[in-house]
Design an enzyme around this catalytic site. Structure first.
Site, PDB file in Angstrom:
ATOM      1  N   ASP A 120      -2.386   1.074   4.543  1.00 39.18           N
ATOM      2  CA  ASP A 120      -1.242   0.232   4.206  1.00 39.18           C
ATOM      3  C   ASP A 120      -1.193   0.019   2.701  1.00 39.18           C
ATOM      4  O   ASP A 120      -2.070   0.464   1.971  1.00 39.18           O
ATOM      5  CB  ASP A 120      -1.272  -1.096   4.963  1.00 39.18           C
ATOM      6  CG  ASP A 120      -2.370  -2.029   4.496  1.00 39.18           C
ATOM      7  OD1 ASP A 120      -3.209  -1.627   3.662  1.00 39.18           O
ATOM      8  OD2 ASP A 120      -2.399  -3.172   4.969  1.00 39.18           O
ATOM      9  N   ILE A 121      -0.152  -0.651   2.266  1.00 38.12           N
ATOM     10  CA  ILE A 121       0.004  -0.971   0.845  1.00 38.12           C
ATOM     11  C   ILE A 121      -0.517  -2.387   0.648  1.00 38.12           C
ATOM     12  O   ILE A 121       0.041  -3.346   1.200  1.00 38.12           O
ATOM     13  CB  ILE A 121       1.484  -0.873   0.416  1.00 38.12           C
ATOM     14  CG1 ILE A 121       2.029   0.524   0.702  1.00 38.12           C
ATOM     15  CG2 ILE A 121       1.635  -1.230  -1.060  1.00 38.12           C
ATOM     16  CD1 ILE A 121       3.524   0.655   0.481  1.00 38.12           C
ATOM     17  N   GLU A 163       4.515  -1.868   6.243  1.00 42.61           N
ATOM     18  CA  GLU A 163       4.016  -1.066   5.118  1.00 42.61           C
ATOM     19  C   GLU A 163       2.749  -0.318   5.533  1.00 42.61           C
ATOM     20  O   GLU A 163       1.944   0.077   4.714  1.00 42.61           O
ATOM     21  CB  GLU A 163       3.769  -1.946   3.884  1.00 42.61           C
ATOM     22  CG  GLU A 163       2.451  -2.664   3.799  1.00 42.61           C
ATOM     23  CD  GLU A 163       2.274  -3.851   4.746  1.00 42.61           C
ATOM     24  OE1 GLU A 163       1.180  -4.407   4.717  1.00 42.61           O
ATOM     25  OE2 GLU A 163       3.185  -4.223   5.504  1.00 42.61           O
TER      26      GLU A 163
END
Length: 177
Positions: A120-121, A163
């Protein structure tokens, strides 16, 4: 468009190897929503072969062909939309699970390596809060494009959540992943 004698209308047809047998020609555009998407072309070895009745029949047939082509295109588009994420163009989570199941079974059957990666970010909420969701969307699209550019064609990548992304790496060990 009806041409009764090709040689008279286009003398160069006499010298074209694969077209020298064409003496009369009937062409009807394939039209969908006022857009030409193709052409139905019918030729004959005889001059004056086609009549207005032939043109009328070919026009009706071309209309049906155009509808069939458009329906096929729309069906393929719907199929693609059903398996992809609208924002990133990556596979969606549901399709990823379907692919993962197949890849897992294949890896088990042939005793091949398979790695799965989820990432993920970090602190993505801060991007959305500070710059707005349109900028966050740009970040997601950019990351998706970068991943597609760097990954092998055979490595299915999906948007797993907001995300979060998931990646299948067939024939890949943990170290290689």
């Amino acid at each position: 468009y009806l041409i009764h004698d090709i040689y008279e209308a286009f003398p160069e047809f006499r010298t074209i190897v694969h077209a020298s047998h064409i003496r009369s020609w009937l062409g009807v555009p394939l039209i969908v929503r006022n857009q030409v998407i193709g052409l139905l072309a019918i030729d004959s070895r005889e001059t004056n072969h086609f009549t207005d009745d032939n043109a009328e029949l070919a026009t009706a047939f071309a209309g049906q062909v155009a509808i069939a082509i458009e329906n096929t295109r729309l069906f393929e588009e719907v199929q693609q939309l059903a398996i992809t994420d609208g924002l990133t163009g990556l596979f969606n989570r549901r399709h990823f699970f379907k692919l993962a199941k197949s890849e897992f079974e294949r890896a088990r059957r042939y005793k091949r390596r398979l790695s799965v990666m989820i990432f993920d970010i970090d602190h993505f909420k801060k991007v959305n809060d500070a710059y707005g969701h349109p900028v966050g969307d740009q970040v997601l699209r950019a990351l998706a494009a970068l991943c597609k550019e760097k990954l092998r064609e055979a490595d299915p990548l999906a948007r797993y959540g907001g995300e979060e992304f998931a990646l299948l790496l067939p024939r890949t060990s943990l170290g290689e992943a």
